[in-house]
Design an enzyme around this catalytic site. Structure first.
Site, PDB file in Angstrom:
ATOM      1  N   CYS A 126       0.803  -1.238   0.000  1.00  0.00           N
ATOM      2  CA  CYS A 126       0.000   0.000   0.000  1.00  0.00           C
ATOM      3  C   CYS A 126       0.830   1.279   0.000  1.00  0.00           C
ATOM      4  O   CYS A 126       0.420   2.287  -0.556  1.00  0.00           O
ATOM      5  CB  CYS A 126      -0.997  -0.002   1.152  1.00  0.00           C
ATOM      6  SG  CYS A 126      -0.229  -0.121   2.772  1.00  0.00           S
ATOM      7  N   LYS A 207      -6.216  -8.503  11.452  1.00  0.00           N
ATOM      8  CA  LYS A 207      -6.154  -7.068  11.202  1.00  0.00           C
ATOM      9  C   LYS A 207      -7.507  -6.610  10.674  1.00  0.00           C
ATOM     10  O   LYS A 207      -7.981  -7.101   9.649  1.00  0.00           O
ATOM     11  CB  LYS A 207      -5.059  -6.784  10.179  1.00  0.00           C
ATOM     12  CG  LYS A 207      -4.971  -5.326   9.806  1.00  0.00           C
ATOM     13  CD  LYS A 207      -3.816  -5.079   8.861  1.00  0.00           C
ATOM     14  CE  LYS A 207      -3.805  -3.652   8.399  1.00  0.00           C
ATOM     15  NZ  LYS A 207      -2.714  -3.406   7.450  1.00  0.00           N
ATOM     16  N   ARG A 217      -2.092   6.489   7.372  1.00  0.00           N
ATOM     17  CA  ARG A 217      -2.234   6.620   5.917  1.00  0.00           C
ATOM     18  C   ARG A 217      -1.784   7.998   5.464  1.00  0.00           C
ATOM     19  O   ARG A 217      -1.325   8.169   4.338  1.00  0.00           O
ATOM     20  CB  ARG A 217      -3.674   6.326   5.502  1.00  0.00           C
ATOM     21  CG  ARG A 217      -3.994   4.855   5.689  1.00  0.00           C
ATOM     22  CD  ARG A 217      -5.411   4.498   5.312  1.00  0.00           C
ATOM     23  NE  ARG A 217      -5.673   3.101   5.660  1.00  0.00           N
ATOM     24  CZ  ARG A 217      -6.854   2.508   5.563  1.00  0.00           C
ATOM     25  NH1 ARG A 217      -7.891   3.197   5.091  1.00  0.00           N
ATOM     26  NH2 ARG A 217      -7.005   1.255   5.898  1.00  0.00           N
ATOM     27  N   ARG A 229     -10.614  -1.254   1.947  1.00  0.00           N
ATOM     28  CA  ARG A 229      -9.850  -2.480   2.179  1.00  0.00           C
ATOM     29  C   ARG A 229     -10.721  -3.606   2.752  1.00  0.00           C
ATOM     30  O   ARG A 229     -10.220  -4.570   3.304  1.00  0.00           O
ATOM     31  CB  ARG A 229      -8.709  -2.187   3.159  1.00  0.00           C
ATOM     32  CG  ARG A 229      -7.754  -1.090   2.730  1.00  0.00           C
ATOM     33  CD  ARG A 229      -6.341  -1.419   3.197  1.00  0.00           C
ATOM     34  NE  ARG A 229      -5.493  -0.289   3.472  1.00  0.00           N
ATOM     35  CZ  ARG A 229      -4.938   0.487   2.555  1.00  0.00           C
ATOM     36  NH1 ARG A 229      -5.189   0.287   1.265  1.00  0.00           N
ATOM     37  NH2 ARG A 229      -4.143   1.479   2.907  1.00  0.00           N
ATOM     38  N   GLU A 245      -8.323 -16.957  11.258  1.00  0.00           N
ATOM     39  CA  GLU A 245      -7.113 -16.315  10.736  1.00  0.00           C
ATOM     40  C   GLU A 245      -5.875 -16.764  11.520  1.00  0.00           C
ATOM     41  O   GLU A 245      -4.808 -16.988  10.950  1.00  0.00           O
ATOM     42  CB  GLU A 245      -7.233 -14.784  10.823  1.00  0.00           C
ATOM     43  CG  GLU A 245      -8.221 -14.171   9.825  1.00  0.00           C
ATOM     44  CD  GLU A 245      -7.660 -14.122   8.399  1.00  0.00           C
ATOM     45  OE1 GLU A 245      -6.525 -14.586   8.174  1.00  0.00           O
ATOM     46  OE2 GLU A 245      -8.369 -13.621   7.499  1.00  0.00           O
ATOM     47  N   LYS A 260      -4.657  -6.337  15.616  1.00  0.00           N
ATOM     48  CA  LYS A 260      -4.545  -4.920  15.302  1.00  0.00           C
ATOM     49  C   LYS A 260      -5.899  -4.386  14.855  1.00  0.00           C
ATOM     50  O   LYS A 260      -6.533  -5.049  14.040  1.00  0.00           O
ATOM     51  CB  LYS A 260      -3.521  -4.773  14.179  1.00  0.00           C
ATOM     52  CG  LYS A 260      -3.395  -3.385  13.614  1.00  0.00           C
ATOM     53  CD  LYS A 260      -2.520  -3.396  12.377  1.00  0.00           C
ATOM     54  CE  LYS A 260      -2.490  -2.015  11.776  1.00  0.00           C
ATOM     55  NZ  LYS A 260      -1.724  -1.933  10.567  1.00  0.00           N
ATOM     56  N   SER A 287      -2.124   4.140  14.874  1.00  0.00           N
ATOM     57  CA  SER A 287      -1.955   5.590  14.755  1.00  0.00           C
ATOM     58  C   SER A 287      -3.149   6.377  15.290  1.00  0.00           C
ATOM     59  O   SER A 287      -2.983   7.402  15.951  1.00  0.00           O
ATOM     60  CB  SER A 287      -1.708   5.950  13.293  1.00  0.00           C
ATOM     61  OG  SER A 287      -2.786   5.512  12.474  1.00  0.00           O
ATOM     62  N   TYR A 326       3.357   3.735  19.225  1.00  0.00           N
ATOM     63  CA  TYR A 326       4.100   4.948  18.900  1.00  0.00           C
ATOM     64  C   TYR A 326       4.574   5.644  20.175  1.00  0.00           C
ATOM     65  O   TYR A 326       5.338   6.589  20.117  1.00  0.00           O
ATOM     66  CB  TYR A 326       3.231   5.883  18.050  1.00  0.00           C
ATOM     67  CG  TYR A 326       2.836   5.247  16.735  1.00  0.00           C
ATOM     68  CD1 TYR A 326       3.695   5.305  15.640  1.00  0.00           C
ATOM     69  CD2 TYR A 326       1.639   4.545  16.591  1.00  0.00           C
ATOM     70  CE1 TYR A 326       3.363   4.689  14.441  1.00  0.00           C
ATOM     71  CE2 TYR A 326       1.291   3.928  15.410  1.00  0.00           C
ATOM     72  CZ  TYR A 326       2.152   4.003  14.339  1.00  0.00           C
ATOM     73  OH  TYR A 326       1.831   3.387  13.157  1.00  0.00           O
TER      74      TYR A 326
HETATM   75  C1  PBG Z   1      -1.264  -1.587   5.784  1.00  0.00           C
HETATM   76  C2  PBG Z   1      -0.927  -1.056   7.119  1.00  0.00           C
HETATM   77  C3  PBG Z   1      -1.790  -0.315   7.913  1.00  0.00           C
HETATM   78  C4  PBG Z   1      -1.109   0.039   9.061  1.00  0.00           C
HETATM   79  C5  PBG Z   1       0.160  -0.541   9.000  1.00  0.00           C
HETATM   80  N1  PBG Z   1       0.262  -1.207   7.756  1.00  0.00           N
HETATM   81  C6  PBG Z   1      -3.216  -0.036   7.805  1.00  0.00           C
HETATM   82  C7  PBG Z   1      -3.870   0.329   6.565  1.00  0.00           C
HETATM   83  O1  PBG Z   1      -3.563   1.391   5.995  1.00  0.00           O
HETATM   84  O2  PBG Z   1      -4.752  -0.415   6.169  1.00  0.00           O
HETATM   85  C8  PBG Z   1      -1.701   0.876  10.138  1.00  0.00           C
HETATM   86  C9  PBG Z   1      -0.833   1.286  11.246  1.00  0.00           C
HETATM   87  C10 PBG Z   1      -1.372   2.387  12.065  1.00  0.00           C
HETATM   88  O3  PBG Z   1      -2.478   2.921  11.855  1.00  0.00           O
HETATM   89  O4  PBG Z   1      -0.649   2.770  12.987  1.00  0.00           O
HETATM   90  N2  PBG Z   1      -0.353  -2.320   5.182  1.00  0.00           N
END
Ligand code: PBG
Length: 342
Positions: A126, A207, A217, A229, A245, A260, A287, A326
């Site tokens: 991504c 996830k 993002r 997604r 999963e 997650k 995040s 973080y």
């Molecule tokens: C996708 C990916 C995402 C995060 C890490 N790798 C989510 C996404 O955009 O679907 C999210 C991490 C975060 O929000 O801290 N490969």
């Protein structure tokens, strides 16, 4: 019948003073449980703060090395690395290059710090594709109808190659986050065939298609350009599906499992831990969780340190062994300073 005129069992006895509370506390955080996500990019002269994540930066290679060395002083030794390429295309070809920022970052970190640090290399498309989906996109036809699909199995072939590329750069673990079916098996096979049997896999097993990824993002400029997604990430309404999963990832050869996001999914962390107590379980506090706490604390509405420590203990209490956050370096700093709000 026994009538108790006064309580004989008094839970309050164990809460009386801090020393006793500390003695009987069930969940404990160690700095060694924490994994710090890091962003690296090219073409910038100094660290760039991410607008929706105050205190978190995109680093260039030099400042990243300084950041890691500083984190090591506080005892943070595990990092989850996200590379942000300069150019994106349909198939994310930058991920396969040896001169990509991700490859360079992994190899430089390993050259500088060797076995003092562990690098988990996030593996996904991504951040590298112009459409910003986690897999390859192709047009499919049904009768006269044309529509876009994520090509699962074609994506697996690329994932395998990326994994080998990152392993060659020196990654200790590959962390596939794309939620493609069979990704762990494809990566395990590719790594083993290339001789990297000792490189591990931390799979983003469970996830969710969560709305808490917004700030991330923005950091990667990876919001999907069309659609969403939901055809690969899990439906937030599901819990039992998490176990499916998890089973698949175990059978396919994952070493570390992950749930997650964390906070809205504490029930899932507990469910997974009870289901497979014998696998290390990571929880990713994402995040949006960071941004919520940060925003409220910048407004002066909550006490950041107390709230963060309460939340990481709740993630631990729910059953996570490792926590990706973080706040990892901040927490380590606070613990080093002897800060203890309990
Ligand atoms: C996708 C990916 C995402 C995060 C890490 N790798 C989510 C996404 O955009 O679907 C999210 C991490 C975060 O929000 O801290 N490969």
């Amino acid at each position: 019948m026994l009538i108790l005129e006064y309580p004989r069992v008094r839970p309050r006895r164990l809460r009386k003073i801090k020393v006793i509370r500390d003695l009987v506390a069930e969940a404990r955080i160690s700095i060694k449980d924490l994994i710090m996500p890091i962003f690296v990019t090219e073409g910038i002269q100094k660290p760039q703060e991410i607008r929706s994540m105050p205190g978190i930066y995109r680093y260039d290679l030099n400042s990243l090395i300084r950041f890691i060395s500083n984190s090591l002083n506080y005892g943070i030794k595990a990092f989850l690395l996200f590379g942000i390429p300069r150019s994106k295309d349909d198939i994310g070809s930058e991920t396969l290059r040896r001169d990509s920022v991700t490859y360079k970052a992994i190899s430089t970190i390993k050259r500088e710090f060797g076995e003092e640090v562990i690098i988990f290399a996030d593996l996904c498309l991504c951040g590298y594709t112009s459409h910003a989906h986690c897999g390859l996109v192709r047009t499919a036809k049904r009768g006269s109808r044309e529509y876009m699909v994520i090509d699962n199995d074609e994506t697996l072939r690329i994932y395998g190659k990326i994994a080998v590329n990152y392993a060659e750069a020196g990654a200790d673990f590959i962390a596939p986050s794309g939620m493609m079916d069979g990704m762990v098996l494809a990566i395990r096979n590719a790594l083993d065939t290339a001789g990297f049997t000792d490189v591990g896999i931390m799979s983003y097993s469970v996830k969710y298609a969560s709305n808490f990824y917004g700030p991330f993002r923005e950091a990667l400029n990876s919001a999907p350009r069309f659609g969403d997604r939901k055809s690969y990430q899990m439906d937030p309404r599901n819990a039992k599906e998490a176990l499916k999963e998890i089973l698949l990832d175990i059978v396919e050869g994952a070493d570390i499992l992950m749930v997650k996001p964390a906070l809205a999914y504490l029930d899932i962390i507990r469910l997974v831990k009870d289901f497979v107590p014998y696998y290390p379980l990571a929880a990713y506090s994402v995040s949006g969780e960071y941004a919520m706490i940060k925003a409220a604390s910048m407004k002066g509405w909550i006490d950041e340190k107390r709230v963060v420590l309460e939340l990481v203990h709740s993630i631990k209490r729910a059953g996570a062994d490792l926590i990706i956050t973080y706040y990892a370096v901040d927490i380590a700093k606070w613990i080093n300073e002897g800060y203890d709000p309990f």
